[in-house]
Motif scaffolding. Structure first.
Motif, PDB file in Angstrom:
ATOM      1  N   ALA A  90      44.839  90.186  58.208  1.00 52.51           N
ATOM      2  CA  ALA A  90      43.484  90.153  58.857  1.00 52.51           C
ATOM      3  C   ALA A  90      43.202  91.544  59.141  1.00 52.51           C
ATOM      4  O   ALA A  90      41.875  92.076  59.243  1.00 52.51           O
ATOM      5  CB  ALA A  90      43.577  89.508  60.068  1.00 52.51           C
ATOM      6  N   PHE A  91      44.054  92.606  59.548  1.00 55.52           N
ATOM      7  CA  PHE A  91      43.839  93.787  60.118  1.00 55.52           C
ATOM      8  C   PHE A  91      43.235  94.766  58.812  1.00 55.52           C
ATOM      9  O   PHE A  91      42.274  95.318  59.058  1.00 55.52           O
ATOM     10  CB  PHE A  91      45.135  94.454  60.749  1.00 55.52           C
ATOM     11  N   VAL A  94      39.666  93.567  58.310  1.00 54.62           N
ATOM     12  CA  VAL A  94      38.814  94.043  59.283  1.00 54.62           C
ATOM     13  C   VAL A  94      38.551  95.701  59.032  1.00 54.62           C
ATOM     14  O   VAL A  94      37.399  96.208  59.244  1.00 54.62           O
ATOM     15  CB  VAL A  94      39.573  93.937  60.712  1.00 54.62           C
ATOM     16  N   GLN A  97      35.906  95.763  56.539  1.00 51.73           N
ATOM     17  CA  GLN A  97      34.528  95.520  57.304  1.00 51.73           C
ATOM     18  C   GLN A  97      34.086  96.699  57.919  1.00 51.73           C
ATOM     19  O   GLN A  97      32.846  96.887  58.064  1.00 51.73           O
ATOM     20  CB  GLN A  97      34.739  94.113  57.954  1.00 51.73           C
ATOM     21  N   GLU A  98      34.860  97.356  58.604  1.00 52.46           N
ATOM     22  CA  GLU A  98      34.628  98.406  59.492  1.00 52.46           C
ATOM     23  C   GLU A  98      34.455  99.769  58.709  1.00 52.46           C
ATOM     24  O   GLU A  98      34.024 100.631  59.048  1.00 52.46           O
ATOM     25  CB  GLU A  98      35.744  98.605  60.692  1.00 52.46           C
ATOM     26  N   LYS A 138      28.936  86.701  62.853  1.00 54.66           N
ATOM     27  CA  LYS A 138      29.561  87.381  64.004  1.00 54.66           C
ATOM     28  C   LYS A 138      29.099  86.528  65.196  1.00 54.66           C
ATOM     29  O   LYS A 138      28.263  85.949  65.143  1.00 54.66           O
ATOM     30  CB  LYS A 138      28.659  88.731  64.193  1.00 54.66           C
ATOM     31  N   ILE A 142      31.895  90.007  67.102  1.00 55.53           N
ATOM     32  CA  ILE A 142      33.435  89.673  66.622  1.00 55.53           C
ATOM     33  C   ILE A 142      33.139  88.743  65.492  1.00 55.53           C
ATOM     34  O   ILE A 142      32.750  87.886  65.136  1.00 55.53           O
ATOM     35  CB  ILE A 142      34.388  88.881  67.767  1.00 55.53           C
ATOM     36  N   THR A 143      33.747  89.446  64.348  1.00 53.01           N
ATOM     37  CA  THR A 143      33.687  88.888  63.013  1.00 53.01           C
ATOM     38  C   THR A 143      35.037  87.817  62.723  1.00 53.01           C
ATOM     39  O   THR A 143      35.974  87.754  63.822  1.00 53.01           O
ATOM     40  CB  THR A 143      34.004  89.905  62.030  1.00 53.01           C
ATOM     41  N   THR A 146      38.289  89.359  62.680  1.00 48.25           N
ATOM     42  CA  THR A 146      38.890  90.180  63.840  1.00 48.25           C
ATOM     43  C   THR A 146      39.415  88.783  64.786  1.00 48.25           C
ATOM     44  O   THR A 146      40.587  88.787  65.322  1.00 48.25           O
ATOM     45  CB  THR A 146      37.692  90.650  64.659  1.00 48.25           C
ATOM     46  N   LEU A 149      42.937  87.906  63.314  1.00 50.51           N
ATOM     47  CA  LEU A 149      43.698  88.980  63.828  1.00 50.51           C
ATOM     48  C   LEU A 149      44.463  88.720  65.211  1.00 50.51           C
ATOM     49  O   LEU A 149      45.483  88.748  65.176  1.00 50.51           O
ATOM     50  CB  LEU A 149      42.966  90.247  63.728  1.00 50.51           C
ATOM     51  N   PHE A 150      43.499  88.491  65.952  1.00 52.24           N
ATOM     52  CA  PHE A 150      44.054  88.111  67.421  1.00 52.24           C
ATOM     53  C   PHE A 150      44.708  86.781  67.454  1.00 52.24           C
ATOM     54  O   PHE A 150      45.787  86.763  68.176  1.00 52.24           O
ATOM     55  CB  PHE A 150      42.930  88.456  68.368  1.00 52.24           C
TER      56      PHE A 150
END
Length: 172
Positions: A90-91, A94, A97-98, A138, A142-143, A146, A149-150
């Motif tokens: 997931a990281f 992210v 995507q970023e 979104k 927050i996608t 993301t 990930l958390f």
């Protein structure tokens, strides 16, 4: 002596059951987003599902081995490892995507039911390319990766703490 210490004890099923239900619910949400909301998953989205499939199996086997606390606890720890790997995937997503780094070259998925090469070729040509750096959804900035990930980090911590917690202590 007929004390409770002489009887065989087993750990509580609650952590494994919770982990199983959370994984099933997460996959259910992913399938809902894909098939009901029509959000086509990219390659990295599909990779992020693999740890959840693994956890489903590990948690189920843990439930089957409750009478063997060492095995059950080890399987819960392995669920934590799977969630940690999921957090890593997931990281990475992210970051793609970023635009922190490039994603994989093949950034689309195809689920084929083709019966021959001609059908497969037609499906490949008609299949929309789903880019890993494209944000489909979104909420408050927050996608989905993301959120995953958390969520994966929280579940990894839970799985690493649960075997030593009161929740997993043995009972009759």
């Amino acid at each position: 002596m007929g004390s409770s210490y002489s009887r065989r004890r087993k750990p509580s099923a609650l952590p494994a059951l919770f982990i199983f239900l959370v994984s099933a619910g997460s996959l259910g949400f992913a399938f809902y987003a894909q098939y009901i909301q029509k959000f086509l998953p990219c390659l990295l989205c599909l990779y992020q599902r693999v740890p959840y499939y693994s956890v489903l199996g590990l948690a189920l086997v843990s439930l089957l081995f409750l009478r063997q606390p060492g095995i059950s606890r080890t399987l819960i720890y392995l669920c934590g490892l799977a969630f940690a790997i999921g957090a890593g995937i997931a990281f990475y997503h992210v970051g793609v995507q970023e635009l922190w780094w490039d994603g994989p070259e093949m950034c689309g998925g195809l689920q084929s039911g083709a019966n021959n090469v001609a059908d497969l070729k037609a499906q490949l040509l008609a299949q929309p390319i789903v880019r890993c750096d494209k944000i489909e959804w979104k909420l408050f900035g927050i996608t989905m990766p993301t959120v995953n990930l958390f969520f994966s980090i929280a579940m990894a911590v839970f799985c690493l703490m649960a075997p030593s917690s009161k929740m997993m202590r043995t009972h009759n």
